[in-house]
Design a protein around this motif. Sequence first.
Motif, mmCIF file in Angstrom:
data_model
loop_
_atom_site.group_PDB
_atom_site.id
_atom_site.type_symbol
_atom_site.label_atom_id
_atom_site.label_comp_id
_atom_site.label_asym_id
_atom_site.label_seq_id
_atom_site.Cartn_x
_atom_site.Cartn_y
_atom_site.Cartn_z
ATOM 1 N N ARG A 161 4.349 14.159 -0.011
ATOM 2 C CA ARG A 161 3.054 14.787 0.214
ATOM 3 C C ARG A 161 3.179 16.100 0.986
ATOM 4 O O ARG A 161 2.447 17.062 0.733
ATOM 5 N N ASN A 162 4.129 16.151 1.912
ATOM 6 C CA ASN A 162 4.213 17.295 2.813
ATOM 7 C C ASN A 162 5.305 18.311 2.483
ATOM 8 O O ASN A 162 5.189 19.473 2.874
ATOM 9 N N LEU A 163 6.350 17.901 1.788
ATOM 10 C CA LEU A 163 7.496 18.785 1.606
ATOM 11 C C LEU A 163 7.807 19.130 0.151
ATOM 12 O O LEU A 163 8.722 19.916 -0.106
ATOM 13 N N HIS A 164 7.068 18.578 -0.786
ATOM 14 C CA HIS A 164 7.317 18.879 -2.198
ATOM 15 C C HIS A 164 6.773 20.258 -2.556
ATOM 16 O O HIS A 164 5.597 20.553 -2.354
ATOM 17 N N ASP A 195 12.756 18.209 10.408
ATOM 18 C CA ASP A 195 11.882 17.728 9.335
ATOM 19 C C ASP A 195 12.534 17.824 7.955
ATOM 20 O O ASP A 195 12.157 17.090 7.047
ATOM 21 N N TRP A 196 13.469 18.727 7.822
ATOM 22 C CA TRP A 196 14.166 18.910 6.558
ATOM 23 C C TRP A 196 15.538 19.526 6.818
ATOM 24 O O TRP A 196 15.765 20.164 7.860
ATOM 25 N N LEU A 204 0.830 -1.204 0.000
ATOM 26 C CA LEU A 204 0.000 0.000 0.000
ATOM 27 C C LEU A 204 0.864 1.253 0.000
ATOM 28 O O LEU A 204 0.602 2.203 -0.737
ATOM 29 N N LEU A 205 1.919 1.269 0.831
ATOM 30 C CA LEU A 205 2.813 2.421 0.878
ATOM 31 C C LEU A 205 3.494 2.641 -0.462
ATOM 32 O O LEU A 205 3.652 3.760 -0.919
ATOM 33 N N TRP A 206 3.916 1.530 -1.101
ATOM 34 C CA TRP A 206 4.536 1.634 -2.431
ATOM 35 C C TRP A 206 3.562 2.240 -3.426
ATOM 36 O O TRP A 206 3.901 3.128 -4.196
ATOM 37 N N PHE A 207 2.320 1.768 -3.405
ATOM 38 C CA PHE A 207 1.313 2.255 -4.346
ATOM 39 C C PHE A 207 1.048 3.742 -4.136
ATOM 40 O O PHE A 207 0.965 4.519 -5.088
ATOM 41 N N LEU A 208 0.942 4.150 -2.873
ATOM 42 C CA LEU A 208 0.669 5.553 -2.584
ATOM 43 C C LEU A 208 1.819 6.437 -3.040
ATOM 44 O O LEU A 208 1.619 7.511 -3.587
ATOM 45 N N ASN A 209 3.046 5.977 -2.827
ATOM 46 C CA ASN A 209 4.207 6.755 -3.249
ATOM 47 C C ASN A 209 4.261 6.887 -4.754
ATOM 48 O O ASN A 209 4.530 7.948 -5.302
ATOM 49 N N ALA A 229 9.511 10.917 8.759
ATOM 50 C CA ALA A 229 9.483 9.457 8.840
ATOM 51 C C ALA A 229 8.686 8.853 7.690
ATOM 52 O O ALA A 229 8.941 7.725 7.262
ATOM 53 N N SER A 230 7.720 9.607 7.170
ATOM 54 C CA SER A 230 6.902 9.154 6.044
ATOM 55 C C SER A 230 6.261 10.363 5.381
ATOM 56 O O SER A 230 6.270 11.472 5.918
#
Length: 244
Positions: free
Chosen positions: A109-112, A55-56, A16-21, A104-105
């Motif tokens: 989604r959050n940093l692009h 976080d970055w 699922l994680l692979w698919f979402l990425n 961590a994940s």
Amino acid sequence: MKIKLTLTIAAVLAALLWFLNEGKEEKSQQTEDDCSGDRFCSFEELTEVYEEGEDWVIATSTKGNQKWLVSAIHGGGIEETTSSLAEAIAGDSYPYYAFKGRLASDNFRNLHITSTNFNEPKALEMVAKADHHLSIHGAGGDERTTLIGGRDKELMKIVERHLEEKGFNVEVAPEHLDGDDPDNYVNKTKTGKGVQLEITRGQRKAFYKNGDISYSSRKDPSNETGAFHAYVEAVQEALKEYQE
């Protein structure tokens, strides 16, 4: 029975994680010219939520030919392997900039922040000093391909030729990924042009043993495959030829 159930659940979650990425990277390619696919439309907005060092992080080097810059503004966990490649290509020969996600994940989604809106001050300072710029990005897709774009057509041709001579598949980037917008970070040089490489997930996975591009794999140079080093060498040879 419990062990089998646990393994099954773990496998399902990994898939699922692979698919979402994969889906997130594909989505980003459809919205490259605006921020509709991003959480934030500017670096300032991002810093209101996420902290540097936790976080970055930003990694830079000013060694080498000051007329050049090699960058990865979606590095770390955002578009995996891009900052590793950019740093290897730059070496001690060219200045280097990377913005690296460390969540961590869900780094993507959050940093692009899309290239036309990426306005981190250090990045803008470094690119404004350069005449020539190579920007490394990640694209979705299982095929092993590099999509090449930008406004520096001469350098594009040289990079494409050297990659193909090393056995890598290169295609002209489609319009939504072609990097020819003057506002794109890759083109904010003194000359107003640069080269953008969008490397598919399939190609990036080939750069690491067992296709593992997780953080734990990427941080260990011994996991880099021959394809990684051949790719770096091809681009370095292209940059050298361009200067001759």
